[in-house]
Design a protein around this motif. Structure first.
Motif, PDB file in Angstrom:
ATOM      1  N   UNK A  97      43.738  56.374  40.630  1.00  0.00           N
ATOM      2  CA  UNK A  97      42.892  57.000  41.648  1.00  0.00           C
ATOM      3  C   UNK A  97      41.473  56.455  41.572  1.00  0.00           C
ATOM      4  N   UNK A  98      41.005  56.202  40.365  1.00  0.00           N
ATOM      5  CA  UNK A  98      39.814  55.399  40.135  1.00  0.00           C
ATOM      6  C   UNK A  98      40.232  54.138  39.390  1.00  0.00           C
ATOM      7  N   UNK A 146      47.405  60.771  50.107  1.00  0.00           N
ATOM      8  CA  UNK A 146      46.416  61.022  51.143  1.00  0.00           C
ATOM      9  C   UNK A 146      45.494  59.826  51.378  1.00  0.00           C
ATOM     10  N   UNK A 147      45.642  58.784  50.564  1.00  0.00           N
ATOM     11  CA  UNK A 147      44.720  57.642  50.611  1.00  0.00           C
ATOM     12  C   UNK A 147      43.287  58.127  50.442  1.00  0.00           C
ATOM     13  N   UNK A 148      43.128  58.973  49.423  1.00  0.00           N
ATOM     14  CA  UNK A 148      41.835  59.626  49.183  1.00  0.00           C
ATOM     15  C   UNK A 148      41.038  58.972  48.068  1.00  0.00           C
ATOM     16  N   UNK A 149      41.408  57.768  47.653  1.00  0.00           N
ATOM     17  CA  UNK A 149      40.736  57.143  46.517  1.00  0.00           C
ATOM     18  C   UNK A 149      39.243  56.911  46.794  1.00  0.00           C
ATOM     19  N   UNK A 177      43.213  64.178  38.668  1.00  0.00           N
ATOM     20  CA  UNK A 177      43.710  63.515  39.871  1.00  0.00           C
ATOM     21  C   UNK A 177      45.222  63.362  39.789  1.00  0.00           C
ATOM     22  N   UNK A 178      45.918  63.903  40.781  1.00  0.00           N
ATOM     23  CA  UNK A 178      47.368  63.807  40.846  1.00  0.00           C
ATOM     24  C   UNK A 178      47.827  62.864  41.937  1.00  0.00           C
ATOM     25  N   UNK A 179      49.127  62.808  42.150  1.00  0.00           N
ATOM     26  CA  UNK A 179      49.704  61.897  43.124  1.00  0.00           C
ATOM     27  C   UNK A 179      49.226  62.143  44.542  1.00  0.00           C
ATOM     28  N   UNK A 180      48.781  63.373  44.831  1.00  0.00           N
ATOM     29  CA  UNK A 180      48.287  63.669  46.163  1.00  0.00           C
ATOM     30  C   UNK A 180      47.083  62.844  46.558  1.00  0.00           C
ATOM     31  N   UNK A 181      46.305  62.364  45.589  1.00  0.00           N
ATOM     32  CA  UNK A 181      45.173  61.485  45.901  1.00  0.00           C
ATOM     33  C   UNK A 181      45.686  60.210  46.557  1.00  0.00           C
TER      34      UNK A 181
END
Length: 628
Positions: free
Chosen positions: A273-274, A247-250, A240-244
């Protein structure tokens, strides 16, 4: 065009007015794109943008007074990151040194894919004053200025040589700032005479404009192929990178992991991210990663990168992903990053891609023994974190990791912890227990000393009710303490934890392992042999912070540190907790690096330390591989 359809303003006035009408929109939520302008004024912008900001007033375009141009960019970057790149700030400077001071901040913003608008003054477009004060004359080109140094570190650059040229330049600038794949530093260089020039602007230039921040979904064929690849894997691992976060993809990541049992390791930008106590969160990956994450990376047959650009720290300089048959699947909104490591690609927004994969993988789950393996590894690592945090003697001076343990016991889920450089990023990546998506704020794309304090100001401006901690070593502090004055002036309640270890601890350790014998890394007097190996310098950084207006709490022991951190969190004033740390040992210090990092070592040397370091280097470098 009728008279009623135009408005006569200077270029600077028109730009400020234009910026007040720019918005981003994602998921039905609208945000003002440029919320404030930082500025230090000189002859290159005082009568142009300075006058325009004064005339617009604080309710229209808030102005923030900085002390260092680089630091102003850092503050704007911290603000943008806290706002998930949906809101940003502008920075204006004069020409000359004010403008060139922007370069480091611009590079940091662009490397980390974070939006900031730079508005440096420039030389006279009319050449009536030539050379103007601070102008760099270039004999072979009359149209160059020092602002051209910003071109390679900007995602968009333009020099506005005529009033009417502002219209397309400003629109392009907003397009790039709001683009999730292209964003970074954007520079509009503004000749000082053009700034003050009046022009009849079409009213439509000042109409509200909404820049939709897209969430491109993956193509059906890409999503299906990605799911097939995952189903065929025995030991998949998500990176998991910063793009998570951007994108508010958590939530989407957690849903995928809950359904499939695939473990998640995180880069510096992706940590959190988690939540740390999720069963599938195995911590940081790479050179500063955890043992469980790096062990799984070495045996993974499929690495699923989500919003990561695979820096050398993440890949352990191309030595970490060691399975002979390892394959890569990359989910990224930026094609450039998606195609790295010869990967199967899903070019899409991280959240949209994760949601699509979850649907495609319905009913699929990794083997129970794989889940049991990584959960056992996670539990073992948590015990090592407990040992690093533990303090047996409350009256003793703490180690650096014991300071982190004391802070861990004080912060709440909503707190934000900020760091960028030195030995702390490695300790934090291995040890910090991130409780929420925004808590772990590490600027490690550029790892810029001096980011922490202004970055904390930016975060606090974005989240005024959020406790913010800037973790700063003495080397970093001496680079850029200036924005303490800004925090005090504006009543921005940040907390600084200032670690005093008398030098560049991180580079000192690296120097030792690469045969440099800690040369030039200690803050000490010169000894008789001419080296910096004498007594520590009698520098009182706590007194310095107090002289700049902060409340300062000195902690001489673990017990005093706990009390000071609690008091700082409860305070409504900018507060510095000063602590002199002991050298970490095997009980309370951070675990050693779990993976390699390629820093070339001298091929020829006479000193034994360098000879041995080269032998170690050659052994490690032999494990490098290209993933094609």
């Amino acid at each position: 065009m009728t008279a009623s359809a135009v408005r006569r303003l200077t270029v600077a006035q028109a730009l400020v007015e234009f910026l007040t009408h720019q918005y981003t929109e994602r998921d039905g939520r609208r945000h003002r794109l440029i919320n404030a302008t930082w500025g230090i004024f000189g002859h290159g912008n005082v009568a142009g943008l300075g006058q325009a900001l004064l005339e617009s007033g604080p309710d229209t375009m808030p102005y923030l007074q900085g002390r260092n141009e680089q630091a102003m960019v850092h503050a704007a970057v911290g603000y943008a990151r806290q706002n998930n790149r949906l809101a940003a700030q502008a920075v204006t400077t004069s020409i000359g040194p004010g403008a060139t001071n922007l370069v480091t901040g611009a590079a940091l913003a662009t490397v980390n894919r974070l939006p900031v608008l730079l508005l440096p003054g420039d030389i006279f477009a009319t050449r009536t004053a030539d050379p103007v004060l601070q102008q760099l004359e270039v004999p072979y080109a009359g149209d160059l200025s020092v602002n051209d140094a910003l071109r390679p570190v900007s995602r968009y650059f333009d020099r506005v040589m005529r009033p009417e040229a502002l219209i397309p330049a400003a629109l392009q600038a907003m397009r790039v700032l709001a683009d999730p794949a292209e964003t970074g530093a954007v520079t509009l260089a503004l000749p000082q005479d053009v700034q003050a020039e009046a022009f009849d602007w079409p009213e439509e230039f000042f109409a509200d404009r909404v820049w939709h921040v897209r969430r491109p979904a993956p193509e059906a064929a890409e999503a299906a192929a990605a799911a097939q690849t995952i189903r065929a894997a025995r030991r998949p691992l998500i990176v998991a990178g910063g793009g998570v976060h951007h994108s508010e993809a958590e939530d989407a990541l957690r849903a995928l992991v809950n359904a499939t049992g695939i473990p998640v390791a995180s880069t510096q930008a992706g940590k959190g991210s988690l939540r740390y106590d999720h069963p599938a969160d195995i911590g940081g990956i790479g050179h500063t990663g955890t043992a469980v994450a790096d062990d799984l990376a070495r045996t993974a047959d499929l690495v699923i990168g989500v919003g990561t650009r695979y820096s050398d720290f993440t890949t352990a300089s191309a030595t970490l992903f060691a399975d002979p048959a390892v394959r890569f699947l990359n989910l990224n909104i930026t094609p450039f990053d998606a195609h790295k490591l010869g990967a199967t690609t899903v070019v899409a927004d991280a959240r949209a891609a994760l949601e699509a994969l979850t649907a495609e993988l319905a009913g699929h789950r990794v083997e129970e023994r794989y889940e049991a393996e990584y959960r056992t590894g996670k539990a073992a690592w948590e015990r090592r974190v407990d040992a690093a945090y533990a303090a047996g003697d409350e009256s003793a001076r703490p180690s650096q990791t014991q300071v982190l343990g004391a802070l861990d016991a004080v912060v709440g889920d909503e707190d934000v912890v900020i760091n960028a450089a030195g030995s702390l990023p490695g300790d934090l990546h291995k040890l910090w227990r991130a409780r929420s998506p925004r808590q772990y704020h590490l600027e490690y794309g550029y790892s810029c000393m001096g980011y922490e304090i202004p970055g904390a100001i930016g975060v606090r401006l974005a989240a005024p009710a959020t406790p913010v901690w800037a973790l700063v070593g003495d080397g970093t502090y001496l680079m850029m303490p200036t924005e303490i004055v800004t925090a005090v002036q504006e009543g921005i309640n940040i907390n600084i934890v200032l670690f005093q270890n008398h030098g560049y601890a991180s580079i000192g350790g690296l120097s030792e392992t690469t045969g440099g014998e800690r040369f030039g890394t200690a803050y000490r007097y010169r000894a008789a042999d001419g080296q910096y190996t004498g007594d520590p310098l009698p520098v009182d950084l706590a007194a310095n912070a107090a002289s700049l207006g902060m409340d300062v709490l000195r902690a001489g022991s673990v017990g005093e540190l706990r009390e000071a951190l609690a008091a700082a969190r409860a305070s409504d004033r900018p507060t510095c907790v000063y602590v002199e740390t002991e050298t970490a040992d095997t009980v309370s210090g951070a675990p050693e690096a779990q993976a390699w990092w390629d820093v070339p070592v001298a091929q020829t040397a006479t000193r034994p330390a360098a000879v041995k370091a080269r032998e170690d280097y050659d052994r490690q470098a032999a494990a490098r591989r290209r993933h094609l």
